[in-house]
Design an enzyme around this catalytic site. Structure first.
Site, PDB file in Angstrom:
ATOM      1  N   HIS A 209       0.826  -1.202   0.000  1.00 45.30           N
ATOM      2  CA  HIS A 209       0.000   0.000   0.000  1.00 45.30           C
ATOM      3  C   HIS A 209       0.863   1.256   0.000  1.00 45.30           C
ATOM      4  O   HIS A 209       1.519   1.581   0.996  1.00 45.30           O
ATOM      5  CB  HIS A 209      -0.915  -0.013   1.226  1.00 45.30           C
ATOM      6  CG  HIS A 209      -1.999   1.010   1.190  1.00 45.30           C
ATOM      7  ND1 HIS A 209      -2.129   1.993   2.140  1.00 45.30           N
ATOM      8  CD2 HIS A 209      -3.017   1.210   0.313  1.00 45.30           C
ATOM      9  CE1 HIS A 209      -3.184   2.748   1.874  1.00 45.30           C
ATOM     10  NE2 HIS A 209      -3.738   2.296   0.763  1.00 45.30           N
TER      11      HIS A 209
ATOM     12  N   HIS B 194      -0.954  10.367  -2.757  1.00 45.69           N
ATOM     13  CA  HIS B 194      -2.235   9.819  -2.295  1.00 45.69           C
ATOM     14  C   HIS B 194      -3.257  10.929  -2.071  1.00 45.69           C
ATOM     15  O   HIS B 194      -4.359  10.895  -2.606  1.00 45.69           O
ATOM     16  CB  HIS B 194      -2.070   9.031  -0.997  1.00 45.69           C
ATOM     17  CG  HIS B 194      -3.379   8.631  -0.393  1.00 45.69           C
ATOM     18  ND1 HIS B 194      -4.185   7.674  -0.966  1.00 45.69           N
ATOM     19  CD2 HIS B 194      -4.045   9.079   0.688  1.00 45.69           C
ATOM     20  CE1 HIS B 194      -5.286   7.535  -0.249  1.00 45.69           C
ATOM     21  NE2 HIS B 194      -5.229   8.383   0.759  1.00 45.69           N
TER      22      HIS B 194
END
Length: 492
Positions: A58, A100
């Site tokens: 991730h 992100h």
């Protein structure tokens, strides 16, 4: 064929066969366009040992290093991740970069470098947004920024402000270098003669495509597509059918590219884009995964909407499985199976504050997801832990491996001991001359990477042999081990 026979009655049999073949050819052509000439996102059941759930790094190995940096991605690969997960947003001059949060102020020093670029005039879906937005900066300006670790507490901040924001082009270069140069070199260093089938892929999310189009007129999906095709290594890395088409029944490779998104329209657009250029992409349509927030899982219309989509999996908040009653969690998994979808929950983090209250640590939570609910993969920020838990496997798997892998495991352990002796420079703390090697901060990365090299190559068998030497607290087994009944503890 039967239909043609009935229609034509007693006409010449050769004519019947001819017309039937024309029909079949037409049907086959239609099916071939829809068919994914690709490695399956779900490992096949024909594998001699069930493949562990896929580990999706991730934002890279973001527990160890600042997220969305080339260093974080590279470490995730070294630790054995099946995928590196990247979030992409466009710059003002239409370059995709990995961030992100679209507000650069969350993880970068943008406020120091460009204090006058703060915006307060953005609204999307009735929500006011403020910040330093990526799409307002050119690539040159973005490259002037450095990043920090997002999460405070137990995570190291030694690497804050040392790395820049990478572009998609740089990430493709990294993946190509790993698969074409580093992986073969590691095999040579470890004296492995048999080719190990290990080719990590990219798991890509295009962030806020609807909002960005609304704000700037930029179509993120088109920029993404053009970058993949125009990169000199992109077509071979992501759309070469040979590695997947030549696999044996007992071999598995992950699809080289997976597309994820919370936005259904974006997934549909990309699917049609790849499908309409099937010859350009060698009919390798990347699998699509619909991401789901926790509240969406309780929506009664969810599965009806999903049934109309051309997707290959769902990526739910892990609360959709763990944060509800056991029966509801199983119902979610069963519905996904019914629709032919893999399940990749997000996000597994080491910190106890992110772990469901039913478990005392992340390892127990992971084991529950892998063994009891049999998820097909996991988004994990501590890649090393996820790889280890997956490699240890579940109870019924351990019994099978004991029977069919004991000899191979013993040989692997012997090889590992030889490698540990011969690789002191790489995995130890001193060089061949006895001098201290590098800076102390480097040991953290090297130690983590070397600790997973054997697992990276040998996978389940070696990790299993290590697991047999570990003691598992029996008082905790009832919380996360479920190996009862036929196949209860097996991966799917």
């Amino acid at each position: 064929f039967m239909l043609h026979c009935n229609i034509l009655g007693n006409h010449n049999y050769a004519t019947q066969v001819f017309l039937s073949l024309l029909l079949l050819q037409s049907v086959d052509k239609t099916l071939s366009i829809e068919k994914l000439v690709n490695c399956p996102l779900k490992p096949p059941s024909s594998l001699p040992i069930p493949h562990p759930p896929l580990v999706i790094g991730h934002r890279g190995a973001s527990f160890n290093l600042p997220e969305h940096t080339l260093a974080s991605y590279r470490l995730a690969l070294e630790l054995g991740a099946d995928y590196v997960e990247i979030d992409l947003v466009p710059t003002k001059d239409q370059h995709l970069v990995a961030v992100h949060t679209i507000d650069l102020n969350v993880t970068t020093d943008v406020a120091i470098n460009y204090p006058d670029r703060y915006r307060t005039d953005v609204e999307h879906l009735g929500i006011n947004k403020t910040g330093y937005f990526v799409q307002d900066f050119t690539l040159e300006e973005v490259k002037n920024l450095t990043v920090k670790q997002r999460v405070d507490g137990s995570r190291s901040h030694y690497f804050d402000w040392k790395f820049e924001i990478p572009t998609l082009t740089e990430i493709i270069d990294l993946m190509d270098d790993w698969n074409e140069r580093v992986h073969p070199e590691l095999q040579r260093m470890m004296n492995i003669t048999k080719l190990v089938q290990k080719r990590p892929g990219l798991y890509v999310e295009l962030k806020y495509p609807g909002w960005i189009y609304e704000d700037t007129g930029l179509k993120v999906e088109d920029i993404f597509n053009e970058t993949l095709i125009n990169h000199p290594k992109g077509p071979k890395l992501f759309f070469d059918p040979k590695p997947c088409s030549t696999l044996m029944a007992d071999e598995y490779l992950v699809p080289p590219l997976v597309i994820e998104s919370f936005e259904k329209d974006s997934l549909a657009y990309l699917h049609e884009l790849f499908k309409s250029n099937d010859e350009l992409y060698n009919r390798m349509i990347p699998p699509s995964v619909l991401l789901l927030h926790g509240k969406q899982c309780a929506n009664e219309e969810l599965w009806f909407e999903i049934s109309k989509m051309k997707i290959n999996g769902v990526g739910p908040d892990k609360s959709c499985i763990l944060g509800v009653g056991e029966g509801e969690g199983r119902d979610f998994m069963n519905l996904a199976i019914k629709h032919g979808l893999v399940v990749h929950p997000w996000t597994e983090r080491m910190e106890v504050s992110y772990v469901d209250e039913k478990f005392i640590n992340s390892e127990m939570e992971l084991t529950q997801l892998f063994c009891k609910f049999k998820v097909n993969g996991i988004f994990a920020e501590n890649v090393a832990l996820a790889v280890r838990v997956g490699a240890v496997g579940c109870e019924t798997e351990k019994e099978v491996k004991d029977e069919i892998k004991v000899i191979e495991t013993e040989e692997i352990i012997e090889e590992e001991e030889e490698v540990e002796v011969e690789s002191g420079l790489l995995c130890g703390t001193k060089s061949s001359s006895g001098n201290s090697f590098g800076h102390a901060t480097l040991f953290t990365i090297l130690g983590a990477a070397c600790g997973s090299l054997i697992t990276y190559f040998y996978g389940v068998p070696l990790a299993k042999s290590r697991a047999n030497r570990q003691s598992i607290a029996s008082s905790k087994e009832d919380l996360y081990l479920s190996a009862e009944g036929s196949g209860e503890g097996q991966f799917t």
